[in-house]
Design a protein around this motif. Structure first.
Motif, PDB file in Angstrom:
ATOM      1  N   THR A 124       0.757  -1.135   0.007  1.00 50.58           N
ATOM      2  CA  THR A 124       0.128   0.049  -0.021  1.00 50.58           C
ATOM      3  C   THR A 124       0.896   1.282  -0.095  1.00 50.58           C
ATOM      4  OG1 THR A 124      -1.686  -1.137   1.197  1.00 50.58           O
ATOM      5  CG2 THR A 124      -1.824   0.947   1.222  1.00 50.58           C
ATOM      6  N   ILE A 125       0.780   2.202  -0.844  1.00 48.10           N
ATOM      7  CA  ILE A 125       1.315   3.457  -1.032  1.00 48.10           C
ATOM      8  C   ILE A 125       0.016   4.544  -0.487  1.00 48.10           C
ATOM      9  CG2 ILE A 125       2.499   5.149  -2.445  1.00 48.10           C
ATOM     10  CD1 ILE A 125       2.989   3.021  -4.444  1.00 48.10           C
ATOM     11  N   SER A 126       0.458   5.168   0.577  1.00 47.32           N
ATOM     12  CA  SER A 126      -0.405   6.241   1.296  1.00 47.32           C
ATOM     13  C   SER A 126       0.212   7.391   0.901  1.00 47.32           C
ATOM     14  CB  SER A 126      -0.641   5.999   2.734  1.00 47.32           C
ATOM     15  OG  SER A 126      -1.270   4.729   2.816  1.00 47.32           O
ATOM     16  N   ASP A 127      -0.583   8.532   0.161  1.00 48.66           N
ATOM     17  CA  ASP A 127       0.039   9.724  -0.241  1.00 48.66           C
ATOM     18  C   ASP A 127      -0.947  10.649  -0.632  1.00 48.66           C
ATOM     19  OD1 ASP A 127       1.486  11.807  -1.341  1.00 48.66           O
ATOM     20  OD2 ASP A 127       3.568  10.845  -1.158  1.00 48.66           O
ATOM     21  N   ASN A 128      -1.547  11.697  -0.193  1.00 45.19           N
ATOM     22  CA  ASN A 128      -2.367  12.559  -1.002  1.00 45.19           C
ATOM     23  C   ASN A 128      -2.057  13.093  -2.100  1.00 45.19           C
ATOM     24  OD1 ASN A 128      -4.311  11.970   1.036  1.00 45.19           O
ATOM     25  ND2 ASN A 128      -3.531  13.678   2.284  1.00 45.19           N
ATOM     26  N   SER A 129      -0.566  13.072  -2.424  1.00 45.86           N
ATOM     27  CA  SER A 129      -0.304  13.695  -4.039  1.00 45.86           C
ATOM     28  C   SER A 129      -0.848  12.664  -4.865  1.00 45.86           C
ATOM     29  CB  SER A 129       1.085  13.606  -3.948  1.00 45.86           C
ATOM     30  OG  SER A 129       1.929  14.526  -2.951  1.00 45.86           O
ATOM     31  N   ILE A 130      -1.390  11.473  -4.678  1.00 46.26           N
ATOM     32  CA  ILE A 130      -1.935  10.440  -5.616  1.00 46.26           C
ATOM     33  C   ILE A 130      -3.006  11.353  -6.288  1.00 46.26           C
ATOM     34  CG2 ILE A 130      -3.462   8.592  -5.672  1.00 46.26           C
ATOM     35  CD1 ILE A 130      -1.469   7.303  -3.558  1.00 46.26           C
ATOM     36  N   LEU A 131      -3.907  12.079  -5.266  1.00 43.45           N
ATOM     37  CA  LEU A 131      -4.873  12.861  -5.987  1.00 43.45           C
ATOM     38  C   LEU A 131      -4.838  13.961  -6.893  1.00 43.45           C
ATOM     39  CD1 LEU A 131      -6.859  13.508  -2.596  1.00 43.45           C
ATOM     40  CD2 LEU A 131      -7.208  11.668  -4.121  1.00 43.45           C
ATOM     41  N   SER A 132      -3.306  14.324  -6.925  1.00 49.35           N
ATOM     42  CA  SER A 132      -2.834  15.166  -8.109  1.00 49.35           C
ATOM     43  C   SER A 132      -2.324  14.603  -9.524  1.00 49.35           C
ATOM     44  CB  SER A 132      -1.758  15.890  -7.678  1.00 49.35           C
ATOM     45  OG  SER A 132      -2.057  16.783  -6.240  1.00 49.35           O
ATOM     46  N   PHE A 133      -2.444  12.985  -9.501  1.00 53.35           N
ATOM     47  CA  PHE A 133      -2.257  12.580 -10.641  1.00 53.35           C
ATOM     48  C   PHE A 133      -3.038  13.062 -12.039  1.00 53.35           C
ATOM     49  CE2 PHE A 133      -0.391   8.660  -8.688  1.00 53.35           C
ATOM     50  CZ  PHE A 133       0.814   8.889  -8.948  1.00 53.35           C
ATOM     51  N   SER A 134      -2.390  13.385 -13.013  1.00 58.50           N
ATOM     52  CA  SER A 134      -3.150  13.995 -14.109  1.00 58.50           C
ATOM     53  C   SER A 134      -3.773  12.555 -14.763  1.00 58.50           C
ATOM     54  CB  SER A 134      -2.256  14.549 -15.137  1.00 58.50           C
ATOM     55  OG  SER A 134      -1.275  13.687 -15.471  1.00 58.50           O
ATOM     56  N   PRO A 135      -4.740  13.047 -15.732  1.00 55.33           N
ATOM     57  CA  PRO A 135      -5.361  11.885 -16.511  1.00 55.33           C
ATOM     58  C   PRO A 135      -4.373  11.065 -17.287  1.00 55.33           C
ATOM     59  CG  PRO A 135      -6.581  13.751 -16.925  1.00 55.33           C
ATOM     60  CD  PRO A 135      -5.421  14.378 -15.986  1.00 55.33           C
ATOM     61  N   ALA A 136      -3.228  11.772 -17.716  1.00 56.58           N
ATOM     62  CA  ALA A 136      -2.126  10.872 -18.367  1.00 56.58           C
ATOM     63  C   ALA A 136      -1.353   9.944 -17.424  1.00 56.58           C
ATOM     64  CB  ALA A 136      -1.208  11.839 -18.827  1.00 56.58           C
ATOM     65  N   ASP A 137      -1.251  10.464 -16.255  1.00 56.69           N
ATOM     66  CA  ASP A 137      -0.670   9.636 -15.064  1.00 56.69           C
ATOM     67  C   ASP A 137      -1.514   8.169 -14.926  1.00 56.69           C
ATOM     68  OD1 ASP A 137       1.525  11.178 -14.809  1.00 56.69           O
ATOM     69  OD2 ASP A 137       0.493  12.471 -13.263  1.00 56.69           O
ATOM     70  N   ARG A 138      -2.711   8.648 -14.700  1.00 56.81           N
ATOM     71  CA  ARG A 138      -3.841   7.750 -14.512  1.00 56.81           C
ATOM     72  C   ARG A 138      -3.755   6.547 -15.667  1.00 56.81           C
ATOM     73  NH1 ARG A 138      -8.980  11.025 -11.669  1.00 56.81           N
ATOM     74  NH2 ARG A 138      -7.472  12.426 -10.463  1.00 56.81           N
ATOM     75  N   GLN A 139      -3.750   7.025 -16.742  1.00 54.78           N
ATOM     76  CA  GLN A 139      -3.530   5.995 -17.990  1.00 54.78           C
ATOM     77  C   GLN A 139      -2.353   5.504 -17.700  1.00 54.78           C
ATOM     78  OE1 GLN A 139      -3.922   8.393 -21.462  1.00 54.78           O
ATOM     79  NE2 GLN A 139      -6.135   8.972 -21.073  1.00 54.78           N
ATOM     80  N   GLN A 140      -1.296   6.046 -17.311  1.00 54.53           N
ATOM     81  CA  GLN A 140       0.153   5.032 -17.331  1.00 54.53           C
ATOM     82  C   GLN A 140      -0.048   4.290 -16.140  1.00 54.53           C
ATOM     83  OE1 GLN A 140       3.543   7.814 -16.537  1.00 54.53           O
ATOM     84  NE2 GLN A 140       4.965   6.145 -16.291  1.00 54.53           N
ATOM     85  N   ILE A 141      -0.842   4.438 -14.860  1.00 56.58           N
ATOM     86  CA  ILE A 141      -0.987   3.381 -14.052  1.00 56.58           C
ATOM     87  C   ILE A 141      -1.727   2.300 -14.494  1.00 56.58           C
ATOM     88  CG2 ILE A 141      -2.151   2.810 -11.642  1.00 56.58           C
ATOM     89  CD1 ILE A 141      -1.286   5.709 -10.947  1.00 56.58           C
ATOM     90  N   LYS A 187       5.128  15.597  -6.753  1.00 58.87           N
ATOM     91  CA  LYS A 187       5.498  16.329  -5.667  1.00 58.87           C
ATOM     92  C   LYS A 187       6.593  17.550  -5.912  1.00 58.87           C
ATOM     93  CE  LYS A 187       4.843  12.871  -2.335  1.00 58.87           C
ATOM     94  NZ  LYS A 187       5.590  11.995  -1.193  1.00 58.87           N
ATOM     95  N   ASP A 188       7.424  17.269  -7.091  1.00 57.46           N
ATOM     96  CA  ASP A 188       8.406  18.365  -7.519  1.00 57.46           C
ATOM     97  C   ASP A 188       7.737  19.153  -8.260  1.00 57.46           C
ATOM     98  OD1 ASP A 188      10.507  16.866  -6.405  1.00 57.46           O
ATOM     99  OD2 ASP A 188      11.189  15.862  -8.274  1.00 57.46           O
ATOM    100  N   GLU A 189       6.544  18.962  -9.073  1.00 63.81           N
ATOM    101  CA  GLU A 189       5.728  20.013  -9.631  1.00 63.81           C
ATOM    102  C   GLU A 189       5.099  20.848  -8.984  1.00 63.81           C
ATOM    103  OE1 GLU A 189       3.842  17.755 -12.489  1.00 63.81           O
ATOM    104  OE2 GLU A 189       5.296  17.509 -13.821  1.00 63.81           O
ATOM    105  N   GLN A 190       4.520  20.340  -7.858  1.00 59.42           N
ATOM    106  CA  GLN A 190       3.873  21.291  -6.965  1.00 59.42           C
ATOM    107  C   GLN A 190       4.685  22.013  -5.992  1.00 59.42           C
ATOM    108  OE1 GLN A 190       2.100  17.786  -4.478  1.00 59.42           O
ATOM    109  NE2 GLN A 190      -0.066  17.903  -5.532  1.00 59.42           N
ATOM    110  N   GLY A 191       5.889  21.406  -5.829  1.00 58.81           N
ATOM    111  CA  GLY A 191       6.666  22.339  -4.933  1.00 58.81           C
ATOM    112  C   GLY A 191       7.170  23.620  -5.633  1.00 58.81           C
ATOM    113  N   THR A 192       7.548  23.132  -7.057  1.00 59.84           N
ATOM    114  CA  THR A 192       7.854  24.413  -7.907  1.00 59.84           C
ATOM    115  C   THR A 192       6.611  25.293  -8.217  1.00 59.84           C
ATOM    116  OG1 THR A 192       9.427  22.921  -9.049  1.00 59.84           O
ATOM    117  CG2 THR A 192       8.622  24.960 -10.351  1.00 59.84           C
ATOM    118  N   LYS A 193       5.499  24.828  -8.281  1.00 62.79           N
ATOM    119  CA  LYS A 193       4.311  25.623  -8.284  1.00 62.79           C
ATOM    120  C   LYS A 193       4.462  26.618  -7.333  1.00 62.79           C
ATOM    121  CE  LYS A 193      -0.370  25.783  -9.469  1.00 62.79           C
ATOM    122  NZ  LYS A 193      -1.714  24.922  -9.596  1.00 62.79           N
ATOM    123  N   GLN A 194       4.363  26.164  -6.124  1.00 64.67           N
ATOM    124  CA  GLN A 194       4.250  27.115  -4.777  1.00 64.67           C
ATOM    125  C   GLN A 194       5.428  28.151  -4.801  1.00 64.67           C
ATOM    126  OE1 GLN A 194       4.000  23.753  -1.761  1.00 64.67           O
ATOM    127  NE2 GLN A 194       1.744  24.053  -1.810  1.00 64.67           N
TER     128      GLN A 194
END
Length: 271
Positions: A124-141, A187-194
């Protein structure tokens, strides 16, 4: 001043703002301005803000949400969509066991079950950054699930998002490694955005086409210029109106490949 570490100063100032907001939850206060005289201290304030956000991840629109909006600007709260992966249903394997006696058949069945159990793994991977996956990320999974023959399910309970991977040990490990890599990128993208948003509230870099008024750089380029100056880089390449320019820091000019130049200036919004 007073040989106090910048990080401690940042913590104390932000804690003071939080205390005021907690004591006055209905306060009409809409702006808090902290003047940072030394540019390197910006990273200390940013780190302090990130740490305080991490200590209260559920407070998205409460005390922390209000505090963050003071410093990085107010934004509408985006509704996080449920992250659902269509689980792959595996065709079951059937074994027919024959033996001299029911006891031997039972022993053989148990050995097979033990072998299967030893090879199966759940992670199990627990991380709220999962909710920030893009549609392309979801397709990759989904593609990872199909390629490796593992089962990947998602869960979101009590405000904590998670991904459950089930399958053969080696395949679960491969899937975990790939999804971890994707999470790091998010996470890197979120950090850069902030950081980009925070920098835009503190400084503004501008360029001036010949004979025209000054224009502001886009937010990402604004951040890149500020980072380059903080790192004492002599110059940095940026895109201006589709052309590559080399900006001489800190005061310009910006020069393209044909030796055309643009004036550059940096505006400190706190002055």
């Amino acid at each position: 001043q007073g040989n106090v570490q910048a990080k401690r100063v940042a913590d104390a100032m932000l804690d003071a703002v939080i205390d005021v907001l907690k004591q006055n939850p209905t306060s009409t206060l809409t702006l808090v301005r902290i003047v940072i005289f030394q540019q390197p201290m910006l990273n200390d304030f940013y780190s302090s803000m990130k740490e305080k956000e991490a200590t209260d991840p559920k407070d998205k629109v409460g005390i922390w949400g209000r505090l963050k909006s003071f410093f990085v600007g107010s934004t509408e709260t985006e509704k996080e969509e449920d992250f659902v992966i269509d689980e792959v249903k595996m065709d079951p394997a059937c074994f027919h066991i024959c033996g001299d006696s029911p006891a031997k058949v039972k022993d053989a069945k148990q050995k097979l079950l033990d072998l299967i159990s030893d090879e199966q793994h759940s992670h199990t991977i627990s991380d709220n950054s999962i909710l920030s996956f893009s549609p392309a990320d979801r397709q990759q999974i989904a593609a990872i699930q199909k390629k490796l023959g593992v089962s990947i399910k998602t869960d979101n309970k009590n405000g904590e998002a998670s991904i459950i991977i089930e399958g053969l040990n080696k395949d679960v490990l491969k899937a975990h490694t790939e999804i971890d890599r994707m999470l790091k990128k998010v996470k890197d993208e979120q950090g850069t955005k902030q950081k980009v948003e925070l920098t835009s509230n503190l400084v503004e870099w501008q360029y001036q086409p010949q004979g025209l008024q000054f224009h502001s750089f886009d937010l990402l380029t604004n951040y890149q210029l500020e980072q380059a100056m903080e790192n004492n880089q002599p110059n940095i390449k940026v895109m201006i109106r589709g052309q590559t320019y080399t900006v001489t820091l800190p005061k310009g000019p910006a020069t393209d490949g044909k030796k055309n130049t643009l004036q550059i200036r940096r505006l400190d919004k706190l002055k």
